[in-house]
Design an enzyme around this catalytic site. Structure first.
Site, mmCIF file in Angstrom:
data_model
loop_
_atom_site.group_PDB
_atom_site.id
_atom_site.type_symbol
_atom_site.label_atom_id
_atom_site.label_comp_id
_atom_site.label_asym_id
_atom_site.label_seq_id
_atom_site.Cartn_x
_atom_site.Cartn_y
_atom_site.Cartn_z
ATOM 1 N N GLU A 1 -4.071 -0.151 7.784
ATOM 2 C CA GLU A 1 -2.967 0.298 8.630
ATOM 3 C C GLU A 1 -3.148 -0.209 10.042
ATOM 4 O O GLU A 1 -4.250 -0.149 10.591
ATOM 5 C CB GLU A 1 -2.908 1.836 8.760
ATOM 6 C CG GLU A 1 -2.103 2.543 7.722
ATOM 7 C CD GLU A 1 -2.049 4.051 7.949
ATOM 8 O OE1 GLU A 1 -1.934 4.500 9.107
ATOM 9 O OE2 GLU A 1 -2.147 4.775 6.943
ATOM 10 N N HIS B 1 -2.846 11.115 0.462
ATOM 11 C CA HIS B 1 -2.394 10.908 1.852
ATOM 12 C C HIS B 1 -1.770 12.227 2.330
ATOM 13 O O HIS B 1 -0.578 12.301 2.615
ATOM 14 C CB HIS B 1 -1.405 9.734 1.919
ATOM 15 C CG HIS B 1 -1.254 9.130 3.286
ATOM 16 N ND1 HIS B 1 -1.433 7.790 3.545
ATOM 17 C CD2 HIS B 1 -0.915 9.680 4.483
ATOM 18 C CE1 HIS B 1 -1.215 7.542 4.833
ATOM 19 N NE2 HIS B 1 -0.896 8.678 5.429
ATOM 20 N N TYR C 1 -5.091 1.555 15.451
ATOM 21 C CA TYR C 1 -3.845 1.389 16.190
ATOM 22 C C TYR C 1 -4.029 0.961 17.631
ATOM 23 O O TYR C 1 -3.175 0.317 18.198
ATOM 24 C CB TYR C 1 -3.054 2.713 16.158
ATOM 25 C CG TYR C 1 -2.398 2.982 14.818
ATOM 26 C CD1 TYR C 1 -3.140 3.465 13.743
ATOM 27 C CD2 TYR C 1 -1.056 2.723 14.620
ATOM 28 C CE1 TYR C 1 -2.540 3.688 12.506
ATOM 29 C CE2 TYR C 1 -0.446 2.950 13.392
ATOM 30 C CZ TYR C 1 -1.199 3.430 12.340
ATOM 31 O OH TYR C 1 -0.612 3.643 11.116
ATOM 32 N N ARG D 1 0.848 -1.187 0.000
ATOM 33 C CA ARG D 1 0.000 0.000 0.000
ATOM 34 C C ARG D 1 0.885 1.238 0.000
ATOM 35 O O ARG D 1 1.650 1.465 0.941
ATOM 36 C CB ARG D 1 -0.926 0.003 1.227
ATOM 37 C CG ARG D 1 -1.766 1.253 1.276
ATOM 38 C CD ARG D 1 -2.717 1.359 2.460
ATOM 39 N NE ARG D 1 -3.249 2.709 2.431
ATOM 40 C CZ ARG D 1 -3.357 3.522 3.467
ATOM 41 N NH1 ARG D 1 -3.024 3.114 4.675
ATOM 42 N NH2 ARG D 1 -3.808 4.743 3.314
ATOM 43 N N ASN E 1 -8.005 1.806 9.247
ATOM 44 C CA ASN E 1 -6.724 2.127 9.878
ATOM 45 C C ASN E 1 -6.969 2.150 11.375
ATOM 46 O O ASN E 1 -7.812 2.922 11.848
ATOM 47 C CB ASN E 1 -6.224 3.519 9.461
ATOM 48 C CG ASN E 1 -5.776 3.580 8.015
ATOM 49 O OD1 ASN E 1 -5.906 2.614 7.276
ATOM 50 N ND2 ASN E 1 -5.251 4.724 7.619
ATOM 51 N N GLU F 1 -7.603 8.752 5.969
ATOM 52 C CA GLU F 1 -7.934 9.377 7.242
ATOM 53 C C GLU F 1 -8.418 10.822 7.148
ATOM 54 O O GLU F 1 -7.752 11.749 7.624
ATOM 55 C CB GLU F 1 -6.727 9.279 8.190
ATOM 56 C CG GLU F 1 -6.287 7.838 8.402
ATOM 57 C CD GLU F 1 -5.190 7.690 9.453
ATOM 58 O OE1 GLU F 1 -4.574 8.688 9.839
ATOM 59 O OE2 GLU F 1 -4.965 6.549 9.894
HETATM 60 C C1 GBH Z 1 -1.648 7.107 10.639
HETATM 61 O O1 GBH Z 1 -2.422 7.974 11.408
HETATM 62 C C2 GBH Z 1 -1.253 7.785 9.357
HETATM 63 O O2 GBH Z 1 -2.066 7.349 8.285
HETATM 64 C C3 GBH Z 1 0.196 7.601 8.995
HETATM 65 O O3 GBH Z 1 0.531 8.477 7.955
HETATM 66 C C4 GBH Z 1 1.043 7.783 10.233
HETATM 67 O O4 GBH Z 1 2.407 7.770 9.934
HETATM 68 C C5 GBH Z 1 0.713 6.670 11.190
HETATM 69 O O5 GBH Z 1 -0.645 6.618 11.458
HETATM 70 C C6 GBH Z 1 1.444 6.746 12.518
HETATM 71 O O6 GBH Z 1 1.100 7.892 13.231
HETATM 72 O O7 GBH Z 1 -5.491 11.982 20.470
HETATM 73 O O8 GBH Z 1 -7.522 12.875 19.545
HETATM 74 O O9 GBH Z 1 -5.397 13.712 18.771
HETATM 75 C C7 GBH Z 1 -2.651 7.510 12.699
HETATM 76 C C8 GBH Z 1 -4.003 7.817 13.168
HETATM 77 C C9 GBH Z 1 -5.371 9.298 14.325
HETATM 78 C C10 GBH Z 1 -3.370 8.545 15.346
HETATM 79 C C11 GBH Z 1 -5.464 10.390 15.327
HETATM 80 C C12 GBH Z 1 -3.430 9.653 16.340
HETATM 81 C C13 GBH Z 1 -4.790 11.104 17.534
HETATM 82 C C14 GBH Z 1 -6.146 11.301 18.090
HETATM 83 N N1 GBH Z 1 -3.999 8.911 14.099
HETATM 84 N N2 GBH Z 1 -4.792 10.011 16.568
HETATM 85 S S1 GBH Z 1 -6.150 12.551 19.292
#
Ligand code: GBH
Length: 480
Positions: free
Chosen positions: A380, A129, A316, A83, A314, A175
């Site tokens: 992701e 992106h 985490y 991807r 996506n 996202e």
């Molecule tokens: C992804 O975003 C991205 O797609 C990627 O580019 C990036 O490198 C990777 O993750 C690692 O960071 O606490 O309310 O501010 C991650 C998704 C969504 C994670 C928002 C952090 C913070 C929510 N992100 N989240 S908040």
């Protein structure tokens, strides 16, 4: 390392896709090569104070030049898919529908796609992106302006036309929550707009994120309409939009906290997924925002509803949710990783927002499958080991916490498939390489491959070896 699912379990289907995910701005570098236009991240990341270590995207992992090495690396891991994203400003340097297409940009991705296919790797392509052409921001404010719907659609069509004979898996964008909230609400991502005047000279965090979100949805939907009408009948690919969203678990099992957890899901996921899959914004968002949430016309809704062929997830982590928050960007929910008894939910990472908690992933897969009723592609998932950047390379290669993260997450996906009947068809760990981690610069590493930025040499970490073996052992092949 034992990686078998279980002695009795069936293997993952032969066409299950696994591979790594990356994004153009985070790896390519070569920002002024071959006619590329500027993106909003170029100057933003070069401004002092915007990234934690002052890092920018000028070199990154140098993948615009080292793409053959990246493919060799992918091949060595035995991935079945990769991807990656296309930089809009390489294809149309000024971005707009009447601006010229850059043949060198097309050529670059075209030969890259050919080389992936020659290596037996399925290209899985994200069109956007976060690297918006700067010219569109200067011209009319980028995602803030409805004009972008037409310009984005034009860009998407250029890509479908140029690459769609070979690319069968498309993501319109990555996202949208992050684009709207982090870019136009908190101001921590480009274009850095926020009401906080210490952070940004302009912006209105109470209105702009919701307008941007609306225009992102429309841009996605009209591009998908064009794909379905003009390309899909002959090219026969599938298209979706990658949504970030982490599992939301009530802090304690009280009605107020159960409701809070649903509100978190509504704002992170439902804001986009409900219109796209169900045809309306979540009721809670309408209540929370009133007239600040834009309205779709009947004609627009007909285009938006059903505008994805699969669910692209996506994800985490998992958050414990408490009622009583005031942050609209999180659905007025308070987040914590600390349980009522004082223990941590999972293993801490280098990011304040991320701890390991695979059971939440399994629950999220069940939730999304039940609510949106389409096959799920996990586009992701990944982990940043705490203080990894201050370790020696030798130490960093033994990324125990990331191995355990992926062991848990892959097992959770398998459990959702085998035991819960969730239709999961792909798994893309973030990321192939340590790379430019946006506002964190190079201080946070998400790679399964270590990058020595002084030499640009790549070294597999234990997590890459774990993943390679796990999927080799557990995806059915013609031989097994
Ligand atoms: C992804 O975003 C991205 O797609 C990627 O580019 C990036 O490198 C990777 O993750 C690692 O960071 O606490 O309310 O501010 C991650 C998704 C969504 C994670 C928002 C952090 C913070 C929510 N992100 N989240 S908040």
């Amino acid at each position: 390392v034992p990686t078998a699912l279980s002695p009795l379990a069936a293997k993952l289907p032969k066409d299950f896709l696994w591979g790594f995910a990356t994004a153009a701005f985070q790896i390519e570098g070569s920002t002024d090569v071959d006619g590329r236009g500027k993106s909003i991240w170029d100057d933003f990341s070069r401004q002092p104070g915007k990234t934690r270590d002052g890092g920018n995207g000028d070199v990154a992992t140098d993948s615009y030049k080292l793409w053959k090495e990246d493919i060799a690396l992918l091949k060595s891991y035995g991935v079945t898919s990769y991807r990656f994203s296309i930089a809009w400003a390489r294809i149309i340097p000024l971005g707009g529908r009447n601006d010229p297409v850059n043949p060198k940009g097309i050529e670059h991705y075209s030969k890259f796609i050919d080389a992936l296919l020659a290596a037996g790797i399925v290209p899985f392509v994200t069109l956007y992106h976060w690297d918006l052409p700067q010219a569109l921001y200067d011209r009319y404010g980028g995602w803030l302006n409805r004009e972008i719907v037409e310009d984005y659609k034009n860009y998407a069509k250029v890509c479908f036309r140029a690459f769609g004979d070979r690319v069968k898996h498309w993501l319109t964008m990555n996202e949208p929550w992050c684009v709207a909230i982090l870019g136009h609400g908190r101001g921590v991502f480009a274009p850095g707009r926020s009401s906080d005047r210490n952070r940004s000279p302009e912006g209105d965090s109470s209105t702009e994120p919701w307008i941007v979100g609306h225009n992102l949805i429309l841009s996605h939907a009209y591009a998908v309409k064009a794909y379905r009408e003009e390309f899909q009948p002959s090219q026969r690919g599938i298209v979706s939009i990658a949504l970030n969203g982490d599992w939301a678990m009530p802090y304690e099992d009280t009605p107020a906290n159960v409701e809070a957890a649903q509100h978190a899901l509504d704002v992170f996921i439902g804001w986009y997924a409900d219109p796209v899959y169900l045809g309306h914004y979540p009721e809670f968002m309408r209540e929370m925002l009133g007239e600040r949430l834009p309205v779709f016309t009947t004609e627009e809704l007909a285009v938006v509803k059903g505008s994805a062929d699969f669910y692209a997830m996506n994800t985490y982590t998992t958050n414990l949710c408490k009622a009583g928050g005031s942050d609209e960007f999180r659905g007025r929910v308070e987040y914590t990783f600390t349980r009522p008894d004082g223990t941590q939910l999972g293993t801490e990472s280098h990011c304040f927002w991320l701890q390991t908690y695979p059971p939440g992933f399994r629950q999220l897969l069940n939730y999304a499958y039940k609510r949106y009723r389409l096959p799920i592609y996990v586009t992701e998932t990944g982990f940043a080991v705490k203080d990894e950047n201050s370790l020696t390379m030798e130490e960093a290669l033994h990324d125990h916490d990331r191995v355990e993260y992926f062991r848990g997450m892959s097992a959770a996906a398998v459990a959702a498939i085998v035991e819960d009947g969730v239709d999961v068809r792909a798994f893309f760990p973030w990321s192939l390489l340590d790379n430019f981690e946006w506002a964190d610069g190079y201080s946070t590493r998400f790679g399964a491959t270590y990058v020595d930025f002084a030499t640009q040499k790549r070294y597999p970490k234990d997590s890459a070896k774990f993943l390679a073996k796990f999927f080799k052992d557990n995806i059915a092949s013609d031989l097994s």
